[in-house]
Design an enzyme around this catalytic site. Structure first.
Site, PDB file in Angstrom:
ATOM      1  N   TYR A 105      -5.630   1.804 -10.555  1.00 40.75           N
ATOM      2  CA  TYR A 105      -5.929   0.474 -11.109  1.00 40.75           C
ATOM      3  C   TYR A 105      -7.126   0.484 -12.066  1.00 40.75           C
ATOM      4  O   TYR A 105      -6.988   0.250 -13.261  1.00 40.75           O
ATOM      5  CB  TYR A 105      -6.203  -0.526  -9.972  1.00 40.75           C
ATOM      6  CG  TYR A 105      -5.041  -0.690  -9.024  1.00 40.75           C
ATOM      7  CD1 TYR A 105      -3.981  -1.536  -9.345  1.00 40.75           C
ATOM      8  CD2 TYR A 105      -4.978   0.007  -7.823  1.00 40.75           C
ATOM      9  CE1 TYR A 105      -2.906  -1.684  -8.492  1.00 40.75           C
ATOM     10  CE2 TYR A 105      -3.907  -0.130  -6.967  1.00 40.75           C
ATOM     11  CZ  TYR A 105      -2.871  -0.972  -7.303  1.00 40.75           C
ATOM     12  OH  TYR A 105      -1.799  -1.108  -6.464  1.00 40.75           O
ATOM     13  N   LYS A 161      -8.447  -7.745  -3.078  1.00 39.72           N
ATOM     14  CA  LYS A 161      -7.560  -8.387  -2.093  1.00 39.72           C
ATOM     15  C   LYS A 161      -8.338  -9.257  -1.109  1.00 39.72           C
ATOM     16  O   LYS A 161      -7.775 -10.186  -0.532  1.00 39.72           O
ATOM     17  CB  LYS A 161      -6.744  -7.338  -1.332  1.00 39.72           C
ATOM     18  CG  LYS A 161      -5.957  -6.398  -2.226  1.00 39.72           C
ATOM     19  CD  LYS A 161      -4.972  -7.147  -3.090  1.00 39.72           C
ATOM     20  CE  LYS A 161      -4.334  -6.206  -4.099  1.00 39.72           C
ATOM     21  NZ  LYS A 161      -3.406  -6.871  -4.995  1.00 39.72           N
ATOM     22  N   TYR A 182       3.681   3.468 -12.294  1.00 34.86           N
ATOM     23  CA  TYR A 182       2.741   3.040 -11.252  1.00 34.86           C
ATOM     24  C   TYR A 182       2.148   4.251 -10.525  1.00 34.86           C
ATOM     25  O   TYR A 182       2.883   5.154 -10.123  1.00 34.86           O
ATOM     26  CB  TYR A 182       3.471   2.132 -10.248  1.00 34.86           C
ATOM     27  CG  TYR A 182       2.594   1.734  -9.075  1.00 34.86           C
ATOM     28  CD1 TYR A 182       1.603   0.781  -9.229  1.00 34.86           C
ATOM     29  CD2 TYR A 182       2.751   2.335  -7.831  1.00 34.86           C
ATOM     30  CE1 TYR A 182       0.781   0.430  -8.169  1.00 34.86           C
ATOM     31  CE2 TYR A 182       1.936   1.998  -6.765  1.00 34.86           C
ATOM     32  CZ  TYR A 182       0.951   1.041  -6.947  1.00 34.86           C
ATOM     33  OH  TYR A 182       0.141   0.703  -5.897  1.00 34.86           O
TER      34      TYR A 182
END
Ligand code: PLP
Length: 343
Positions: A287, A48, A261
């Site tokens: 992830y 990010k 998720y």
């Protein structure tokens, strides 16, 4: 390619590109390299940071005093947006969506960091909430108080955020060339899609033609490929790259997603243990653990047949492991047990 957008710099160095020698020889396939974007600047590192360099520069240009964003309960994106706000002297408000997990303000990992870094407001909403609308509501509240908010898209996953990885692709190409390595394939987690889209756009626009494969962490294949391709089309226009990027350049696998998720599978845990104990590399259960499970699965299937060097993009997320310590240790992999016994 035009990358002349305002940008803040949150990492003053090039992240390492390292050969995972033990893992590569264990798997018996191509050489696996890692791009250590878990070491990027801002609190705790991760992908990010590259997106926020462009998004926060845009917020500052627009005169914002508060960043507003959203994510899951252990959102790395929320932590990093908050960290960028702190660095820039801005406030930050978060909408936390309870996707498959309940929010507990006493949790460790990113939740602890939301508190430590001092989010101005944390609004918890149920799974399936229209989070874009929620962010608009927060923005309106700020406006009424004479303040100016800036909405950072979920996951930084828009075409402006994707420029972080158009840039990242240039960095990888230069670095690999300086190291005398030619990369045959890049594998990345694919969530909000900005990282994946930025890489595809960046490698395509630079003419390198290195294929990028995404390992899905949230959606099924068709939905994710469409999401990523939509960002690719916008990012391509943004950088004034006039050639069409073919739809086939966006390729995703959903076989490693598991039930959904932030729900790790046995293979995710196996990958986390394996990388920790062969390479001393930390992966997270949401992830990068799933992505490494994908790389291992794809090597086993012969997907990289004929390719010499495969790069795994380590997108960070490590603070999350401290919110999952007992679950991770409960899923000790037998390979690891053997090693522990022989010590
Ligand atoms: C550690 C980590 N890796 C990968 C991703 C997925 O990246 P993207 O949202 O750009 O698809 C995220 C997104 O939140 C993340 O936090």
């Amino acid at each position: 390619m035009n990358l002349t957008y305002p940008r803040r710099v949150y990492t003053e160095f090039v992240t390492p590109l390292q050969h995972l020698k033990k893992l590569s020889s264990m798997l018996g396939g191509p050489n696996i390299f890692v791009k250590r974007d878990d070491l990027l600047g801002l609190t705790g590192g991760g992908n990010k940071t590259r997106k926020l360099e462009f998004l926060v520069a845009d917020a500052l240009k627009q005169g914002a005093d508060t960043l507003i964003t959203t994510g899951g309960v252990q959102s790395n994106h929320c932590r990093m947006t908050l960290a960028a706000a702190v660095k820039e002297g801005l406030k930050c408000r978060l909408i936390i969506e309870e996707r498959n997990h309940k929010y507990n303000p006493q949790d460790n990992g990113n939740v602890f960091l939301f508190n430590l870094l001092g989010a101005e407001q944390i609004k918890v909403v149920p799974d399936g909430t229209d989070v874009a609308k929620e962010m608009e509501i927060v923005n309106e509240e700020l406006k009424k108080d004479g303040r100016k908010g800036y909405i950072v898209a979920e996951g930084g996953g828009n075409d402006l955020g994707a420029l972080g990885y158009v840039n990242g692709a240039q960095e990888i190409l230069k670095q690999a060339s300086e190291m005398g390595i030619s990369l045959d394939h890049i594998v990345t987690p694919s969530g909000s899609g900005g990282t994946h889209a930025g890489l595809v756009t960046g490698f395509y626009a630079s003419g390198s033609g290195i294929p990028v494969t995404g390992i899905n962490v949230r959606r099924k294949k068709a939905a994710q490929e469409e999401k990523v391709y939509n960002i690719v089309k916008l990012a391509r226009q943004r950088i004034d790259f006039n050639e069409e990027i073919p739809r086939e350049a966006v390729k995703c696998f959903d076989e490693y997603l598991g039930p959904g998720y932030a729900i790790p599978t046995d293979k995710t845990f196996e990958a986390i243990h394996l990388l920790a104990q062969t390479e001393g590399l930390l992966l997270d259960p949401v992830y990068t653990g799933k992505t490494m499970a994908g790389i291992i699965g794809l090597v086993e299937k012969g997907y990289f047949e004929g390719q010499k060097n495969v790069l795994f993009l380590h997108t960070g997320g490590t603070p999350c492991i401290y919110a999952n310590t007992s679950t991770i240790l409960e899923h000790n992999h037998s390979y690891v047990e053997t090693l522990v016994e022989s010590r």
